[in-house]
Motif scaffolding. Structure first.
Motif, mmCIF file in Angstrom:
data_model
loop_
_atom_site.group_PDB
_atom_site.id
_atom_site.type_symbol
_atom_site.label_atom_id
_atom_site.label_comp_id
_atom_site.label_asym_id
_atom_site.label_seq_id
_atom_site.Cartn_x
_atom_site.Cartn_y
_atom_site.Cartn_z
ATOM 1 N N ARG A 98 23.810 -58.660 -25.792
ATOM 2 C CA ARG A 98 22.852 -59.576 -25.152
ATOM 3 C C ARG A 98 21.855 -60.114 -26.168
ATOM 4 O O ARG A 98 21.455 -61.272 -26.101
ATOM 5 N N GLU A 101 23.605 -62.849 -28.136
ATOM 6 C CA GLU A 101 23.840 -64.042 -27.331
ATOM 7 C C GLU A 101 22.550 -64.799 -27.042
ATOM 8 O O GLU A 101 22.502 -66.023 -27.159
ATOM 9 N N ASP A 143 22.387 -76.681 -19.797
ATOM 10 C CA ASP A 143 23.533 -75.928 -20.320
ATOM 11 C C ASP A 143 23.087 -74.605 -20.921
ATOM 12 O O ASP A 143 23.757 -73.579 -20.752
ATOM 13 N N ARG A 145 20.430 -72.844 -20.099
ATOM 14 C CA ARG A 145 20.054 -71.932 -19.002
ATOM 15 C C ARG A 145 21.274 -71.352 -18.308
ATOM 16 O O ARG A 145 21.302 -70.175 -17.966
ATOM 17 N N ILE A 146 22.284 -72.160 -18.108
ATOM 18 C CA ILE A 146 23.525 -71.655 -17.499
ATOM 19 C C ILE A 146 24.166 -70.625 -18.418
ATOM 20 O O ILE A 146 24.640 -69.576 -17.968
ATOM 21 N N GLU A 147 24.151 -70.894 -19.706
ATOM 22 C CA GLU A 147 24.720 -69.952 -20.674
ATOM 23 C C GLU A 147 23.938 -68.648 -20.705
ATOM 24 O O GLU A 147 24.516 -67.571 -20.810
ATOM 25 N N VAL A 149 22.281 -67.331 -18.200
ATOM 26 C CA VAL A 149 22.590 -66.603 -16.963
ATOM 27 C C VAL A 149 23.971 -65.970 -17.054
ATOM 28 O O VAL A 149 24.172 -64.827 -16.659
ATOM 29 N N GLN A 150 24.944 -66.690 -17.616
ATOM 30 C CA GLN A 150 26.307 -66.178 -17.687
ATOM 31 C C GLN A 150 26.482 -65.139 -18.785
ATOM 32 O O GLN A 150 27.050 -64.082 -18.553
ATOM 33 N N LEU A 151 25.996 -65.417 -19.984
ATOM 34 C CA LEU A 151 26.250 -64.548 -21.124
ATOM 35 C C LEU A 151 25.107 -63.597 -21.438
ATOM 36 O O LEU A 151 25.334 -62.452 -21.813
ATOM 37 N N THR A 155 18.572 -63.671 -15.239
ATOM 38 C CA THR A 155 18.751 -64.422 -14.005
ATOM 39 C C THR A 155 17.903 -65.684 -14.067
ATOM 40 O O THR A 155 17.045 -65.824 -14.945
ATOM 41 N N GLU A 156 18.134 -66.581 -13.146
ATOM 42 C CA GLU A 156 17.360 -67.823 -13.118
ATOM 43 C C GLU A 156 15.884 -67.530 -12.888
ATOM 44 O O GLU A 156 15.013 -68.255 -13.358
#
Length: 174
Positions: A98, A101, A143, A145-147, A149-151, A155-156
């Protein structure tokens, strides 16, 4: 632009936390492994010091058997159990992964911000689409923020929670 810098600062802040968690868990795993080795190698000496008069001896090995709670076998078991729990928690949270990333996402978004400021790369201006750089930056932030949350495992709600003032490094929230 403020939103982009906020995303960079939140990612960097959480990356630092995961970095310290990764280092502490790694050092703890090494120390617990060392303690197990010491308890195993000096098992007989530890048992003899705890119990100067052995209560009984093992018939097969003729070694003293300690029936108390503070035997070296108990210490080895407790240390190994603690090591297993720390290793399991480290594997579950994967702080090193983490950390890498989140830091990667923060540095990538920082690079996008500087490209936006200099209007280079995909943020070049054109007469036909004057709002293109702003739209590209908004897409880059979304993009990222989505990354995260995913990687990155955040959380949002991590972006909207209250952070201490020391998190904001770029003066965007004055």
């Amino acid at each position: 632009l403020r939103n982009a810098w906020n995303t960079v600062d939140v990612c960097a802040y959480n990356a630092r936390r995961y970095k310290w968690l990764a280092k502490i868990s790694y050092i703890l795993i090494l120390l617990l492994g060392l303690v197990i080795i010491v308890f195993t190698v000096f098992r007989q000496q530890i048992d003899e010091t705890i119990y100067s008069q052995p209560i009984e001896t093992d018939q097969r090995t003729d070694r003293p058997v300690c029936n108390g709670l503070l035997s070296s076998s108990t210490a080895i078991f407790l240390t190994a159990s603690t090591l297993t729990m720390v290793t399991g928690m480290t594997a579950f949270f994967s702080p090193a992964q983490r950390w890498r990333e989140l830091r990667s996402i923060a540095e990538s978004l920082k690079s996008n911000i500087f490209e936006f400021r200099t209007r280079t790369g995909r943020f070049t201006t054109s007469l036909s689409e004057p709002r293109k750089p702003e739209m590209e930056l908004m897409q880059a932030v979304q993009d990222a923020r989505i990354e995260v949350v995913q990687l990155g495992g955040l959380t949002e709600s991590s972006f909207t929670r209250m952070y201490p003032d020391s998190v904001w490094k770029h003066g965007q929230n004055r």
